[in-house]
Every structure is written in structure tokens, then in C-alpha cells.
Design an enzyme around this catalytic site. Structure first.
Site, PDB file in Angstrom:
ATOM      1  N   HIS A 160      -4.777 -18.593  18.267  1.00  0.00           N
ATOM      2  CA  HIS A 160      -4.642 -17.134  18.126  1.00  0.00           C
ATOM      3  C   HIS A 160      -5.877 -16.511  17.471  1.00  0.00           C
ATOM      4  O   HIS A 160      -6.052 -15.295  17.545  1.00  0.00           O
ATOM      5  CB  HIS A 160      -3.409 -16.786  17.273  1.00  0.00           C
ATOM      6  N   ASP A 196       0.866 -24.651  24.447  1.00  0.00           N
ATOM      7  CA  ASP A 196       1.660 -24.171  23.320  1.00  0.00           C
ATOM      8  C   ASP A 196       2.681 -23.137  23.835  1.00  0.00           C
ATOM      9  O   ASP A 196       2.450 -22.483  24.859  1.00  0.00           O
ATOM     10  CB  ASP A 196       0.707 -23.517  22.289  1.00  0.00           C
ATOM     11  N   HIS A 198       3.330 -20.303  22.681  1.00  0.00           N
ATOM     12  CA  HIS A 198       2.777 -18.949  22.545  1.00  0.00           C
ATOM     13  C   HIS A 198       1.441 -18.830  23.299  1.00  0.00           C
ATOM     14  O   HIS A 198       0.697 -19.794  23.376  1.00  0.00           O
ATOM     15  CB  HIS A 198       2.524 -18.617  21.073  1.00  0.00           C
ATOM     16  N   ASP A 285       5.657 -26.532  20.333  1.00  0.00           N
ATOM     17  CA  ASP A 285       6.749 -25.591  20.040  1.00  0.00           C
ATOM     18  C   ASP A 285       7.525 -25.166  21.287  1.00  0.00           C
ATOM     19  O   ASP A 285       8.315 -24.230  21.235  1.00  0.00           O
ATOM     20  CB  ASP A 285       6.258 -24.374  19.247  1.00  0.00           C
TER      21      ASP A 285
HETATM   22  N1  LIG Z   1       5.018 -15.597  13.058  1.00  0.00           N
HETATM   23  C1  LIG Z   1       4.938 -15.175  14.426  1.00  0.00           C
HETATM   24  C2  LIG Z   1       4.729 -16.315  15.366  1.00  0.00           C
HETATM   25  C3  LIG Z   1       3.405 -16.997  15.152  1.00  0.00           C
HETATM   26  C4  LIG Z   1       3.129 -17.985  16.295  1.00  0.00           C
HETATM   27  C5  LIG Z   1       2.560 -19.268  15.799  1.00  0.00           C
HETATM   28  C6  LIG Z   1       2.322 -20.262  16.901  1.00  0.00           C
HETATM   29  O1  LIG Z   1       2.947 -21.287  17.017  1.00  0.00           O
HETATM   30  N2  LIG Z   1       1.403 -19.969  17.813  1.00  0.00           N
HETATM   31  O2  LIG Z   1       1.133 -20.877  18.806  1.00  0.00           O
HETATM   32 ZN   LIG Z   2       2.905 -21.683  19.177  1.00  0.00          ZN
END
Ligand SMILES: NCCCCCC(=O)NO
Ligand SMILES: [Zn+2]
Length: 342
Positions: A160, A196, A198, A285
Site C-alpha cells: 500500500h 494479497d 487487498h 489474508d
Molecule cells: N485497516 C484497514 C485495512 C488495512 C489493509 C492491510 C492489508 O492487509 N493490506 O494488504
Molecule cells: Zn492485505
């Protein structure tokens, strides 16, 4: 397969985070790395090597120097302002506010260099994030020296983090730093496959106008899931990078069977692109018991994932990203590596 890891990466130990609009116990915690490391040892994945201490330059090839300096000097500024607990941004230079001001106040700086309020900065964040980036860089160097596959046990994660901002528990974009390093040392085409849960908004944005780094991401539909504002199927790159970004947003509840068509399409893109190296942004995840995610992978699906990635048939770096079901994280991560090794 060798694993790269440094205990320095454990120094970033957030206590809380803001998630779903409220203060909760942090999930991106040091025990994530410890359980993966233990499982790598218990299941004899291979040698565990310490990362090399790289200079700052490979980071400056991806992140703005003022952002890197901000992270480096943050804690001193924070404590000089009389604060002692982990820091949360709470104001951002959003639409109608100026982006060009020279901000000095610590709360303005926090907002200037972040994308969300869910990623606390602590006393040892910079040190741990540097070590995590060095872990990815060391894996890249090992590939340049002839290794066919390396696992960089990165934590804090990176996908991110963008040119000049942290967020989503990420500070330096470990996969992007490794990709740029491989380009700087003579390789021509790098593919980053982000599995991932996200969307890797930071990684996408960093290479969006470039054809030399192909970015492919399969993730939860951003209409329903963080990071919300990037990761849509119509984002396919721009300028010289047009066609070198592909996103497969999938509905909440997706299981392995629902995931594989997108994975097959991504692997077809890899076949055509013929990268010199594939970097897998390996978040675990998508797992059914992940506390913050809503896909439905089972642990054995991670074996299948590793087996499929092996067929791509190019030198591969696994860069760890998310995955917060700590008890199963070691099993799920090593399942990918074992599936890959066959
Ligand atoms: N607290 C909001 C979600 C953060 C995403 C973290 C993650 O696993 N990104 O791949
Ligand atoms: Zn993630």
C-alpha cells in the site's frame, strides 16, 4: 528455497489501529513474522539468511527522499512535541486543501505523508521498515546471483505504500523496491503478481506509466473493501504503461474455485509478458479465518497457489505482505513455498 529475515523487523510493534472506524488492537504485529519463521524452520524450507544493510539509494529509487527523511526523523519530532505514544494521522491534504505548502507541524506532516488513520507510527517503525526493505533487496540480489526462488519474509508489509505516503500497515514498498533494484541491475522486464486480499494501490501507482514492470493484482472488490479508491478493472495503465496493469476485483466471499479463473488469466498475461523475474506480493489474508478479510481460502489452497505459480517458470521472489490469522499464518505461507518447490 532460502528465506531472508532480520529480527530488526520485529521492532515495529503497534499496539492499536483504527479499523472499521474505531480503535482496536493492532493486527500487523511481530508475532506474524515469528510464526512464519518458526514454520519455515520446522518444515525445513531452507536456509535462513540475514539481509544485507543496503544504503538509502535503492529506497530513493522508489520513494521521495523527503518522505524517507520524514519517516527517519519522525519519532524525534514527535517526542519533541511532547508526545510519547504511537502516532495516528487525522488530517489529510484532501480536495480543496493545498498540496504545495511546506508543513512543519507534526500533525500536518503525518497527514501529508499518509493515506489512512489505521497505521500507527512508533519509535522503531523506521528501523523495522528499513530492515524489511533490505530483506526484499537481499532477495533481489540473490536472484541476480543465480538463485531461482527466494522468500523474503517482509514485515512490516509494503504494497500500500506509495511514492510519498504510508498506509495499510505499509511504510516502504518492499516489492517495488526489489523490482526497481532488479531493473537498475540490468534486468528488462519484471512482473509483480499481487495475491494479497487487498489491492496493492502503492505498487500499482508506482509503475502505472511504465511497461518495464507489469503489475497484476487479484483482490477483494474495492467497491466493498480497502483501499476503496483504487483496484478497479478499468485501471490498465497509462502513457507508456498502458496495458501493463491488470486488476481482477472479486466479490467478498470468494473461495479458491472462484479465484482460479482470475489466477489463470493473470498467468496467461505472465506467459505473454515473459518477465525476467516474477515478484509475488504474497499476502495470506485471503484465508477463510482472517480477522479483517472476507475471502474463503482453505490452508490447502495455498499449496495449490504455490503449485500454480511454479508453472509460470521464471525466477521468483516471494515478498510477504498481509495475513492476520496468526495461528495459521505459518502453515499457509509455507504451504505456498512448498507447493512451489514441489
Ligand atoms: N485497516 C484497514 C485495512 C488495512 C489493509 C492491510 C492489508 O492487509 N493490506 O494488504
Ligand atoms: Zn492485505
Amino acid at each position: 528455497m532460502k528465506t531472508v529475515f532480520s529480527d530488526t523487523q520485529l521492532a515495529h510493534a503497534p499496539a492499536q489501529e483504527i479499523s472499521d472506524g474505531e480503535l482496536k488492537p493492532a493486527v500487523e504485529i511481530p508475532s506474524r513474522a515469528e510464526i512464519v519463521l518458526k514454520t519455515v524452520r520446522d518444515r525445513n524450507v531452507g536456509e535462513i539468511v540475514a539481509p544485507e544493510d543496503f544504503p538509502i539509494r535503492p529506497l530513493h529509487r522508489v520513494h521521495s527522499p523527503d518522505y524517507v527523511s520524514f519517516l527517519e526523523g519522525f519519532w524525534e519530532k514527535w517526542t519533541a512535541a511532547g508526545r510519547s505514544k504511537e502516532a495516528f494521522p487525522f488530517v489529510w491534504p484532501i480536495r480543496s486543501l493545498r498540496q504545495d505548502t511546506t508543513v512543519n507541524h507534526i500533525d500536518g506532516l503525518l497527514g501529508r505523508y499518509s493515506m489512512d488513520a489505521g497505521t500507527p507510527l512508533g519509535e522503531h517503525t523506521y528501523r523495522a521498515a528499513r530492515a524489511s526493505a533490505d530483506t526484499a533487496l537481499t532477495a533481489a540480489k540473490m536472484i541476480l546471483n543465480g538463485e531461482k526462488a527466494v522468500f523474503s519474509l517482509c514485515r512490516p508489509p509494503g504494497h500500500h505504500a506509495g511514492f510519498d505516503f504510508f498506509g495499510g500497515y505499509c511504510f516502504f514498498n518492499n516489492a517495488a523496491v526489489a523490482a526497481q533494484y532488479l531493473r537498475d541491475y540490468g534486468l528488462h522486464r519484471i512482473a509483480i503478481l499481487d495475491v494479497d486480499y487487498h489491492h496493492g494501490n502503492g505498487t500499482q501507482a508506482l509503475f502505472y506509466d511504465r511497461p518495464d514492470v507489469l503489475f497484476l493484482s487479484i483482490h477483494a472488490d474495492p467497491k466493498e473493501e480497502y483501499p476503496y479508491f483504487l483496484g478497479y478493472a478499468d485501471e490498465t495503465g497509462e502513457h507508456a504503461g498502458t496495458g501493463f496493469t491488470r486488476n481482477w476485483p472479486l466479490p467478498l466471499g470468494t473461495d479458491w474455485d472462484g479465484y482460479t479463473p482470475a489466477l489463470e488469466e493473470a498467468c496467461r498475461w505472465l506467459l505473454v509478458y515473459k518477465p525476467d523475474v516474477m515478484i509475488v506480493s504474497l499476502g495470506m489474508d485471503c484465508f477463510e479465518n482472517d480477522p479483517i478479510s472476507k475471502f474463503a481460502f482453505k490452508s490447502e489452497d495455498y499449496l495449490r497457489l504455490g503449485q500454480r505459480l511454479k508453472k509460470v517458470g521464471v525466477p521468483t521472489i516471494f515478498v510477504m505482505e498481509g495475513g492476520y490469522a496468526v495461528d495459521a499464518l505459518g502453515t499457509n505461507c509455507v504451504n505456498v513455498l512448498e507447493g512451489f518447490e514441489g
